[in-house]
Design an enzyme around this catalytic site. Structure first.
Site, mmCIF file in Angstrom:
data_model
loop_
_atom_site.group_PDB
_atom_site.id
_atom_site.type_symbol
_atom_site.label_atom_id
_atom_site.label_comp_id
_atom_site.label_asym_id
_atom_site.label_seq_id
_atom_site.Cartn_x
_atom_site.Cartn_y
_atom_site.Cartn_z
ATOM 1 N N TRP A 564 55.697 -5.526 118.509
ATOM 2 C CA TRP A 564 55.838 -6.383 117.334
ATOM 3 C C TRP A 564 55.753 -5.616 116.015
ATOM 4 O O TRP A 564 55.530 -6.177 114.956
ATOM 5 C CB TRP A 564 54.810 -7.534 117.389
ATOM 6 C CG TRP A 564 55.149 -8.509 118.482
ATOM 7 C CD1 TRP A 564 56.284 -8.509 119.254
ATOM 8 C CD2 TRP A 564 54.365 -9.615 118.944
ATOM 9 N NE1 TRP A 564 56.246 -9.547 120.157
ATOM 10 C CE2 TRP A 564 55.088 -10.241 119.991
ATOM 11 C CE3 TRP A 564 53.129 -10.141 118.567
ATOM 12 C CZ2 TRP A 564 54.608 -11.361 120.666
ATOM 13 C CZ3 TRP A 564 52.652 -11.260 119.240
ATOM 14 C CH2 TRP A 564 53.380 -11.862 120.275
ATOM 15 N N HIS A 644 45.529 -11.463 127.950
ATOM 16 C CA HIS A 644 46.161 -12.765 127.760
ATOM 17 C C HIS A 644 47.660 -12.568 127.567
ATOM 18 O O HIS A 644 48.092 -11.644 126.886
ATOM 19 C CB HIS A 644 45.560 -13.464 126.529
ATOM 20 C CG HIS A 644 46.404 -14.592 126.042
ATOM 21 N ND1 HIS A 644 46.521 -15.774 126.731
ATOM 22 C CD2 HIS A 644 47.224 -14.713 124.964
ATOM 23 C CE1 HIS A 644 47.361 -16.574 126.090
ATOM 24 N NE2 HIS A 644 47.797 -15.948 125.028
ATOM 25 N N HIS A 697 51.121 -25.845 121.632
ATOM 26 C CA HIS A 697 52.246 -26.042 120.708
ATOM 27 C C HIS A 697 52.474 -27.511 120.413
ATOM 28 O O HIS A 697 53.277 -27.865 119.567
ATOM 29 C CB HIS A 697 53.527 -25.422 121.269
ATOM 30 C CG HIS A 697 53.628 -23.970 120.953
ATOM 31 N ND1 HIS A 697 54.189 -23.055 121.798
ATOM 32 C CD2 HIS A 697 53.213 -23.271 119.873
ATOM 33 C CE1 HIS A 697 54.122 -21.865 121.256
ATOM 34 N NE2 HIS A 697 53.532 -21.963 120.085
HETATM 35 N N1 GLN Z 1 44.099 -13.971 120.493
HETATM 36 C C1 GLN Z 1 45.299 -14.463 119.920
HETATM 37 C C2 GLN Z 1 45.069 -15.869 119.403
HETATM 38 O O1 GLN Z 1 44.257 -16.549 119.958
HETATM 39 C C3 GLN Z 1 46.427 -14.476 120.921
HETATM 40 C C4 GLN Z 1 47.713 -14.947 120.327
HETATM 41 C C5 GLN Z 1 48.926 -14.792 121.214
HETATM 42 O O2 GLN Z 1 48.848 -14.703 122.401
HETATM 43 N N2 GLN Z 1 50.098 -14.753 120.660
HETATM 44 O O3 GLN Z 1 45.724 -16.309 118.480
HETATM 45 ZN ZN ZN Z 2 49.209 -16.458 123.617
#
Ligand code: GLN
Ligand code: ZN
Length: 765
Positions: A564, A644, A697
């Site tokens: 990114w 994640h 979302h």
């Molecule tokens: N730790 C980030 C958040 O909670 C993860 C965001 C993401 O996965 N794009 O916003």
């Molecule tokens: Zn995320």
């Protein structure tokens, strides 16, 4: 005559006018007319800007209110029945409902456009679908530009790419629908021809990916049908993001008038094309990087162009960026705070147009005609090569000293997990969140005030500490097991680190569209990466000091930071990722030393980094996994590493995700309706996993029972002892009110699961 062409231009406007207009419109603060006027202005500005900076062939229909794939759904009548629009003509209201959901219908799914960070909306197709042309958007844009005296080249996504990007809701391959789809395309082409559009750009970026046999086989007849739609109309087939390689013969036999090649990603494809592409047809040379912000090496680009001209003459050549300029910021001139010496290394969309004009002139009139520009370019490139900013001896030495052991946690994961569970006192079905909590207007204002010098450091810190405390107290009150500090100090999960790491530049206005009205400002990696000092430790350890519950430290992973950012082009990506990983490794160590026992390293862009061709996957996965492990493997067994991921297709790389050797992964599953779980029917995931049960979302608050149902489904393919309970992703875009309603239900869902599974005899202890 040699001409310059643009394949697409940023839509957001120099000061993110599109974003502000959309958000005003959605909030009801402006009506259809006012909204329409601001958009018309923006469209005109884009055309005129490209013209003014040297583009002969200016595109139209590349503008989109929300997303160009969504526009194609509307243009082709590919609108799912579930929205209940019937046969009513689609207006703004309908368009935004497909993009954003509402009135009971969830929005179209969103996923990444090839290997970019731009998200498109996934068309939902079904066998009985009645495609029909609705060309008015494309035609109106063409006419509007014509009124300004600009005869544009409308852009369409090609039918085979459109189908590849779609999904069939009734099962079966989307490509089967090609025969029904083509008449709609033909009608659009005819309508454009009637409006006077003699040239059309048709994008088929899937030609840079692995094609299914059925796709390959479909190209000739599909393009025969398009070519016959409007006699005299010239179709330029645009390929980008890679080489067309083994499809060259198919492509060269297509009845199209022009072909565009990405010669930045794949310059090696030029010689063979010069042999096989007929001289009387147009060849568009993608010489200027549409995906990155580096200044073009004019002399090198010119050499390629001269080579092409020597083989086939200059009459049917076009000089273009490698792909649409959608992926780069608009204008470097807006960066008034940037050191001019560094700015000279860069080119944004406007500057890229100027580069194209220079190359075309150099080709038409000879190098002497652009001698000054060539010299300035060479000087800037030489300065960049020689700049001490780009190389740091201590970073290179540390990289050279790395061993396999630095990427290895020696204790097996199962043993680590058992020890961590005891040390952290976690129950079955532990609950947590992904990191961010609502970024309220107050949080954004404090950040802006601090930036502007209105709020001093002490005041800002006090503000953030108060936010953290409120967030921690809330999490304690509702009974979450692993807490987070809330990420209030972060503008963006990558830019925040980019601002604090050496080797990165950040811009003021370098925004690019991520989806809809959302934009990101990717930092630019100019040199070797090094950490100046701790980046997150003070916030996390403050949060930990407030509670006896485990506090999760929160870092963005090396692959995501790389992915990114605009990455330097003078060092292999693997090396850059390794440098970022080393900087983060030190941060992980500092967090651990500060008493943080759970550390999450987010890698939402892990999948997006995959090369478009499968044959290139192993090499990428090898270095990406190595970078993640380098970042995380330095910790004690008792320190729990989380990762994640979200909003991508993970099923086909689940084994590589396991190789990251994280103890726990949280992964988006609610939004994509638990599709992920299919992967675990084939692959036994060896660590703890939290499939998201709350679609963050959506503004709607899920019922406890829905979350329990998702967890039960997950329990059928995953060991319930391994399951965590968490949302799909961070909560930063939600409002507190929603979070306060949803998270207690999530905690309750976990409690119900614990109860059921503790008492279920099969679960034993
Ligand atoms: N730790 C980030 C958040 O909670 C993860 C965001 C993401 O996965 N794009 O916003
Ligand atoms: Zn995320």
């Amino acid at each position: 005559m040699i001409r310059t062409a643009s394949l697409g231009f940023p839509r957001i406007g120099p000061r993110r006018e599109l974003k502000w207009a959309l958000e005003r419109f959605w909030s009801g603060a402006c009506d259809d007319q006012a909204f329409g006027r601001s958009l018309a202005d923006l469209r005109c500005q884009r055309w005129q800007q490209q013209r003014a900076h040297g583009i002969d062939i200016v595109p139209s229909n590349d503008f989109a209110l929300y997303d160009h794939v969504l526009d194609h759904c509307c243009m082709l009548g590919a609108v799912p029945e579930r929205f209940g629009f019937g046969s009513r003509p689609l207006g703004l209201h309908e368009l935004f409902r497909m993009a954003r959901g509402g009135e009971g219908a969830p929005p179209l799914e969103m996923t990444k456009w090839f290997d970019t960070n731009y998200h498109y909306l996934v068309p939902e197709l079904a066998a009985g679908m009645r495609f029909r042309a609705e060309p008015s958007k494309a035609v109106e844009e063409f006419r509007a530009a014509l009124e300004l005296g600009i005869r544009t080249r409308p852009v369409l996504i090609g039918p085979l790419t459109f189908l590849r990007l779609s999904k069939r809701v009734d099962g079966g391959p989307a490509i089967e629908l090609l025969p029904q789809l083509l008449p709609a395309y033909r009608d659009i082409l005819r309508s454009l021809a009637e409006a006077g559009a003699d040239d059309i750009q048709i994008d088929e970026p899937i030609l840079a990916t692995d094609l299914a046999q059925a796709e390959r086989a479909a190209f000739p007849a599909a393009y025969r049908a398009l070519a016959d739609a409007a006699p005299g109309q010239r179709l330029l087939l645009a390929t980008y993001f890679g080489a067309i390689d083994e499809y060259r013969d198919i492509v060269c036999a297509l009845p199209v008038h022009g072909l565009h090649l990405d010669l930045v990603r794949a310059p090696e494809q030029l010689p063979a094309i010069l042999e096989s592409w007929p001289r009387e047809r147009t060849l568009s040379l993608g010489l200027v990087d549409g995906r990155n912000v580096w200044r073009c090496d004019l002399a090198a680009a010119l050499s390629l162009a001269e080579h092409a001209a020597a083989r086939r003459g200059i009459d049917n050549l076009q000089i273009a960026p490698s792909c649409s300029l959608l992926h780069v910021p608009i204008d470097l001139a807006a960066e008034t705070a940037l050191d001019p010496a560094l700015a000279a290394w860069l080119a944004f969309a406007v500057q890229k147009c100027e580069e194209l004009a220079l190359i075309a002139r150099g080709l038409a009139d000879g190098r002497a005609a652009i001698a000054e520009a060539l010299a300035a370019c060479e000087a800037a490139l030489a300065a960049r090569r020689a700049s001490p900013l780009t190389r740091r001896a201590e970073v290179r030495e540390r990289q050279a000293r790395l061993t396999a052991g630095d990427r290895l946690r020696t204790t097996p994961r199962a043993a680590r997990l058992a020890a961590q569970r005891v040390a952290l006192g976690l129950p079955l079905f532990p609950t947590t969140t992904i990191g961010s909590f609502p970024q309220t207007a107050a949080v954004r204002k404090a950040r802006a005030d601090h930036r502007a010098g209105v709020l001093d450091d002490a005041g800002y810190t006090a503000f953030l500490r108060a936010e953290i405390e409120r967030c921690v107290r809330f999490q304690e009150r509702i009974g979450l097991d692993v807490l987070v500090h809330g990420e209030f100090e972060r503008n963006d999960m990558v830019e925040y680190f980019g601002e604090q790491l050496d080797g990165f530049l950040v811009t003021e206005h370098g925004w690019v569209q991520s989806y809809g009205s959302r934009c990101v400002k990717p930092p630019i990696i100019v040199g070797d990466v090094a950490r100046r000092g701790p980046m997150t430790v003070s916030w996390t350890s403050y949060a930990q000091s407030l509670t006896a519950k485990p506090m999760k430290g929160m870092l963005t992973g090396p692959v995501t930071i790389l992915q990114w950012s605009f990455v330097r082009d003078d060092l292999p990506r693997a090396q850059v990722a390794e440098q970022i990983a080393l900087a983060l490794r030190d941060e992980v160590r500092d967090l651990e030393q500060a008493g943080v026992r759970v550390i999450q390293v987010d890698e939402p862009a892990f999948r997006e980094g995959l090369p478009l061709r499968r044959r290139d996957w192993p090499a990428y996965l090898h270095w990406a996994i190595a970078a993640f492990r380098l970042c995380t493997a330095g910790v004690a067994d008792a320190t729990q590493i989380h990762t994640h991921m979200c909003y991508s297709e993970f099923n086909d790389i689940i084994d590589s995700i396991a190789e990251l050797d994280a103890d726990v992964i949280s992964i988006e599953t609610a939004r994509s309706r638990m599709e992920l779980l299919a992967a675990f029917e084939r692959f036994r995931y060896p660590a703890d996993i939290g499939p998201g049960v709350y679609d963050i979302h959506s503004p709607s608050v899920p019922e406890t029972a829905e979350m329990v149902a998702m967890l039960e489904r997950a329990s059928q393919v995953l060991d319930p002892e391994r399951l965590w309970v968490n949302p799909d992703c961070g909560l930063k875009t939600r409002r507190w009110q929603e979070v306060e309603a949803a998270l207690p239900r999530m905690v309750e869902a976990a409690r119900l699961m614990r109860h059921r599974h503790r008492t279920a005899p099969a679960q034993g202890a």
